[in-house]
Design a protein around this motif. Structure first.
Motif, PDB file in Angstrom:
ATOM      1  N   PHE A  37       0.898  -1.057  -0.099  1.00  0.00           N
ATOM      2  CA  PHE A  37       0.059  -0.193  -0.048  1.00  0.00           C
ATOM      3  C   PHE A  37       0.792   1.303  -0.072  1.00  0.00           C
ATOM      4  N   VAL A  38       0.238   2.319  -0.538  1.00  0.00           N
ATOM      5  CA  VAL A  38       0.807   3.743  -0.295  1.00  0.00           C
ATOM      6  C   VAL A  38      -0.405   4.390   0.289  1.00  0.00           C
ATOM      7  N   SER A  39      -0.032   5.691   0.967  1.00  0.00           N
ATOM      8  CA  SER A  39      -0.776   6.274   1.520  1.00  0.00           C
ATOM      9  C   SER A  39      -1.021   7.477   0.823  1.00  0.00           C
ATOM     10  N   VAL A  40      -2.376   7.893   0.536  1.00  0.00           N
ATOM     11  CA  VAL A  40      -2.561   9.077  -0.326  1.00  0.00           C
ATOM     12  C   VAL A  40      -3.347  10.400   0.032  1.00  0.00           C
ATOM     13  N   GLY A  41      -2.692  11.514  -0.048  1.00  0.00           N
ATOM     14  CA  GLY A  41      -3.293  12.707   0.510  1.00  0.00           C
ATOM     15  C   GLY A  41      -3.291  12.897   1.952  1.00  0.00           C
ATOM     16  N   PRO A  42      -3.868  13.950   2.447  1.00  0.00           N
ATOM     17  CA  PRO A  42      -3.901  14.225   3.737  1.00  0.00           C
ATOM     18  C   PRO A  42      -4.930  13.251   4.577  1.00  0.00           C
ATOM     19  N   LYS A  43      -6.010  12.725   4.061  1.00  0.00           N
ATOM     20  CA  LYS A  43      -6.864  11.529   4.750  1.00  0.00           C
ATOM     21  C   LYS A  43      -6.001  10.415   4.544  1.00  0.00           C
ATOM     22  N   LYS A  44      -5.191  10.129   4.166  1.00  0.00           N
ATOM     23  CA  LYS A  44      -4.178   8.851   4.171  1.00  0.00           C
ATOM     24  C   LYS A  44      -4.842   7.642   3.669  1.00  0.00           C
ATOM     25  N   TYR A  45      -5.507   8.085   2.504  1.00  0.00           N
ATOM     26  CA  TYR A  45      -6.390   6.816   1.560  1.00  0.00           C
ATOM     27  C   TYR A  45      -5.195   5.764   1.333  1.00  0.00           C
ATOM     28  N   LYS A  46      -5.587   4.643   1.827  1.00  0.00           N
ATOM     29  CA  LYS A  46      -4.781   3.543   1.522  1.00  0.00           C
ATOM     30  C   LYS A  46      -5.008   2.844  -0.056  1.00  0.00           C
ATOM     31  N   GLN A  47      -4.265   3.083  -1.016  1.00  0.00           N
ATOM     32  CA  GLN A  47      -4.270   2.390  -2.259  1.00  0.00           C
ATOM     33  C   GLN A  47      -3.123   1.545  -2.632  1.00  0.00           C
ATOM     34  N   LEU A  48      -3.454   0.639  -3.397  1.00  0.00           N
ATOM     35  CA  LEU A  48      -2.367  -0.455  -3.799  1.00  0.00           C
ATOM     36  C   LEU A  48      -1.316   0.361  -4.893  1.00  0.00           C
ATOM     37  N   ARG A  49      -0.254  -0.162  -4.723  1.00  0.00           N
ATOM     38  CA  ARG A  49       0.946   0.707  -5.207  1.00  0.00           C
ATOM     39  C   ARG A  49       0.641   0.847  -7.046  1.00  0.00           C
ATOM     40  N   ARG A  50       0.089   0.164  -7.859  1.00  0.00           N
ATOM     41  CA  ARG A  50       0.104   0.166  -8.935  1.00  0.00           C
ATOM     42  C   ARG A  50      -1.161   1.441  -9.225  1.00  0.00           C
ATOM     43  N   TYR A  51      -1.833   1.691  -8.200  1.00  0.00           N
ATOM     44  CA  TYR A  51      -2.896   3.107  -8.382  1.00  0.00           C
ATOM     45  C   TYR A  51      -1.798   4.428  -8.652  1.00  0.00           C
ATOM     46  N   CYS A  52      -0.658   4.330  -8.255  1.00  0.00           N
ATOM     47  CA  CYS A  52       0.191   5.690  -8.375  1.00  0.00           C
ATOM     48  C   CYS A  52       0.548   5.624  -9.907  1.00  0.00           C
ATOM     49  N   GLU A  53       0.514   4.590 -10.569  1.00  0.00           N
ATOM     50  CA  GLU A  53       0.772   4.688 -12.176  1.00  0.00           C
ATOM     51  C   GLU A  53      -0.414   5.544 -12.849  1.00  0.00           C
ATOM     52  N   GLU A  54      -1.817   5.403 -12.174  1.00  0.00           N
ATOM     53  CA  GLU A  54      -2.992   5.922 -12.931  1.00  0.00           C
ATOM     54  C   GLU A  54      -3.628   7.053 -12.218  1.00  0.00           C
ATOM     55  N   ALA A  55      -2.938   7.327 -10.970  1.00  0.00           N
ATOM     56  CA  ALA A  55      -3.840   8.335 -10.100  1.00  0.00           C
ATOM     57  C   ALA A  55      -4.156   9.797 -11.003  1.00  0.00           C
ATOM     58  N   ALA A  56      -3.123   9.850 -11.590  1.00  0.00           N
ATOM     59  CA  ALA A  56      -3.329  11.437 -12.483  1.00  0.00           C
ATOM     60  C   ALA A  56      -3.963  11.343 -13.410  1.00  0.00           C
ATOM     61  N   ASN A  57      -4.173  10.127 -14.059  1.00  0.00           N
ATOM     62  CA  ASN A  57      -5.027   9.948 -15.295  1.00  0.00           C
ATOM     63  C   ASN A  57      -6.568   9.808 -14.920  1.00  0.00           C
ATOM     64  N   ILE A  58      -6.607   9.221 -13.485  1.00  0.00           N
ATOM     65  CA  ILE A  58      -8.067   9.013 -13.207  1.00  0.00           C
ATOM     66  C   ILE A  58      -8.334  10.495 -12.854  1.00  0.00           C
ATOM     67  N   TYR A  59      -7.912  11.285 -12.234  1.00  0.00           N
ATOM     68  CA  TYR A  59      -7.935  12.433 -11.453  1.00  0.00           C
ATOM     69  C   TYR A  59      -8.345  13.549 -12.688  1.00  0.00           C
ATOM     70  N   ASN A  60      -7.861  13.056 -13.796  1.00  0.00           N
ATOM     71  CA  ASN A  60      -7.891  14.347 -14.715  1.00  0.00           C
ATOM     72  C   ASN A  60      -8.702  13.980 -15.908  1.00  0.00           C
ATOM     73  N   MET A  61      -9.202  12.587 -15.807  1.00  0.00           N
ATOM     74  CA  MET A  61     -10.071  12.206 -16.972  1.00  0.00           C
ATOM     75  C   MET A  61     -11.235  12.947 -17.428  1.00  0.00           C
ATOM     76  N   PRO A  62     -11.370  13.263 -18.581  1.00  0.00           N
ATOM     77  CA  PRO A  62     -12.552  13.938 -18.933  1.00  0.00           C
ATOM     78  C   PRO A  62     -14.049  13.354 -18.586  1.00  0.00           C
ATOM     79  N   VAL A  63     -14.813  13.826 -18.112  1.00  0.00           N
ATOM     80  CA  VAL A  63     -16.260  13.221 -17.569  1.00  0.00           C
ATOM     81  C   VAL A  63     -17.249  14.079 -18.655  1.00  0.00           C
TER      82      VAL A  63
END
Length: 347
Positions: A37-63
Motif C-alpha cells: 500500500f501507499v498512503s494518498v493525500g492528507p486523509k491517508k487513503y490506502k491504495q495499492l501501489r499500482r494506483y500510483c501509475e494511474e492516479a493522475a489519469n483518473i483524476y484528470n480524465m474528462p467526464v
C-alpha cells in the motif's frame, strides 16, 4: 516526452508500524508482497501501489454530462446498485444485461491495481489457453482510462475511490450515485471478499481483519472520510446518496428514487419485474454479475461467493462483546463531527 498530468495529492510510504501490522496479519499468505500500500493525500487513503501509475489519469480524465458514476466504499451494495442503475438508464434492457457481463457494461476504475506485472507473467505462463489469458489480462489488469475515452455515451463507471481522488468537475458534470453501509457489515463482507479472491488470499480470522479495518490498514481505508466526503455534498442536484439499509428495507421505494434521479418512469409491472430481477435469490444466480466465470481461471476460492447474503445487521454473527464495544466507540468517535447516521435495522 508527454507532459505529466497534475495530481494534487502526495503519495507516501506507510509508517513502519503500519507495515509491521499489515505483514503480521498476512504472515501465512503467499501473496502479501502484492498488497503493497501507499498512503494518498492528507486523509491517508490506502491504495495499492499500482494506483500510483494511474492516479493522475483518473483524476484528470474528462467526464461527460451523460456519465453515471456509482461511487462506494467497497462491499456497500455496489454491484446491486450498478445493475439497478444500468437497467434503469438503458430502458430495462434485460437481454443485453444478461448477455454482457457487468464489468464490461460498467468499467471499474481501479480494478487493475490488484494485478501487478508479476501476476500477469505468472498467470500467462501457467495458462493453457494463452489467447483467453491475454483477453482476461486486458479486461481486469489494464487501466481503463484509455478505454473510457473511446467508449460511446452514455458511460457507466464504477469506482471505490473517494470523491477527492476523482475528477474535480465530476459532480458538476455527471450524475453520481453514492451508496453507504454500516461499517460493521462492510468489514464482514470485505473480509469474505479478501478470502474469495486468491489474489488477496487473506489468511487470518475475521477478528484479524477487523483489527486492520479499524486501524485503516485495508485497501480504500479510512472508511469514514470516504463516506463523509459524499455526505457533505449529498444535496447537490447531481448526487443521489443512498444507504444500503434503505435498499434492503424497501427495495421498490429505493428503485423509484434512483429512477427519478435518472429521469426515468416505471409502470407497476416494470417495477415489480425489476425488483424480482434484483432479489438476492435471483441476483446470486445471475452470471453476468456474480464473477463466477473467474472460477474457470482459478482466481476464486471454492468456499466463498461474490454475491453473499444481501442483508443488514449480519455483523452480529461475527462480533464478540469486546469487538462490539470497540466498534460502537469507533463509530461514535468518527460521527462526532457530522450529522451522518446509519439507519438502524431490526433483525
Amino acid at each position: 516526452m508527454a507532459e505529466q498530468k497534475h495530481f494534487p495529492f502526495e503519495m507516501k510510504e506507510l509508517e513502519d508500524e503500519e507495515k509491521a501490522a499489515f505483514f503480521k496479519a498476512y504472515r501465512t499468505s503467499t501473496v502479501d508482497h502484492r498488497f503493497d500500500f501507499v498512503s494518498v493525500g492528507p486523509k491517508k487513503y490506502k491504495q495499492l501501489r499500482r494506483y500510483c501509475e494511474e492516479a493522475a489519469n483518473i483524476y484528470n480524465m474528462p467526464v461527460r454530462n451523460s456519465d453515471v458514476f456509482v461511487v462506494t466504499y467497497q462491499r456497500a451494495g455496489t454491484t446491486w446498485t450498478q445493475e439497478l442503475v444500468w437497467l434503469l438508464a438503458n430502458d430495462l434492457d434485460y437481454a443485453t444485461a444478461k448477455a454482457k457481463v457487468l464489468t464490461e457494461r460498467f468499467p471499474y476504475t481501479e480494478l487493475f491495481t490488484f494485478f501487478d506485472k508479476k501476476w500477469e507473467e505468472d498467470f500467462l505462463k501457467n495458462s493453457e489457453d494463452k489467447q483467453m489469458a491475454l483477453k482476461l489480462i486486458e479486461n481486469i489488469a489494464t487501466p481503463i482510462t484509455g478505454k473510457l475515452a473511446l467508449m460511446p455515451s452514455p458511460r457507466f463507471v464504477k469506482t471505490h475511490l473517494p470523491l477527492s481522488l476523482l475528477p474535480p468537475s465530476l459532480l458538476d458534470t455527471s450524475k453520481v450515485v453514492y451508496v453507504a453501509r454500516d461499517p460493521r457489515d462492510v468489514a464482514v463482507s470485505s473480509y469474505h471478499l479478501a478470502r474469495l479472491f486468491k489474489i488477496m488470499d487473506f489468511p487470518g480470522t475475521f477478528k484479524d481483519y477487523w483489527n486492520l479495518f479499524v486501524k485503516d490498514l485495508v485497501n480504500l481505508s479510512p472508511f469514514f472520510p470516504h463516506i463523509k466526503e459524499a455526505w457533505d455534498v449529498r444535496h447537490h442536484p447531481n448526487m443521489l446518496f443512498l444507504f444500503y439499509e434503505e435498499l434492503i428495507k424497501d427495495l421498490p421505494a429505493a428503485v423509484l428514487r434512483v429512477a427519478d434521479f435518472l429521469g426515468k418512469e416505471l409502470t407497476e409491472e416494470q417495477l415489480a419485474r425489476l425488483c424480482d430481477h434484483l432479489s438476492f435469490e435471483n441476483f446470486r444466480k445471475n452470471e453476468s454479475v456474480n464473477y463466477q466465470s473467474l472460477r474457470e481461471f482459478g482466481l476464486l476460492t471454492p468456499d466463498e461467493n461474490f454475491i453473499r447474503k444481501g442483508k443488514a445487521g449480519g455483523w452480529r454473527d461475527y462480533f464478540d462483546e469486546e469487538m462490539t464495544q470497540q466498534a460502537e466507540q469507533w463509530i461514535a468517535d468518527n460521527l462526532r463531527d457530522t450529522d451522518l447516521r446509519f439507519p438502524h435495522m431490526d433483525n
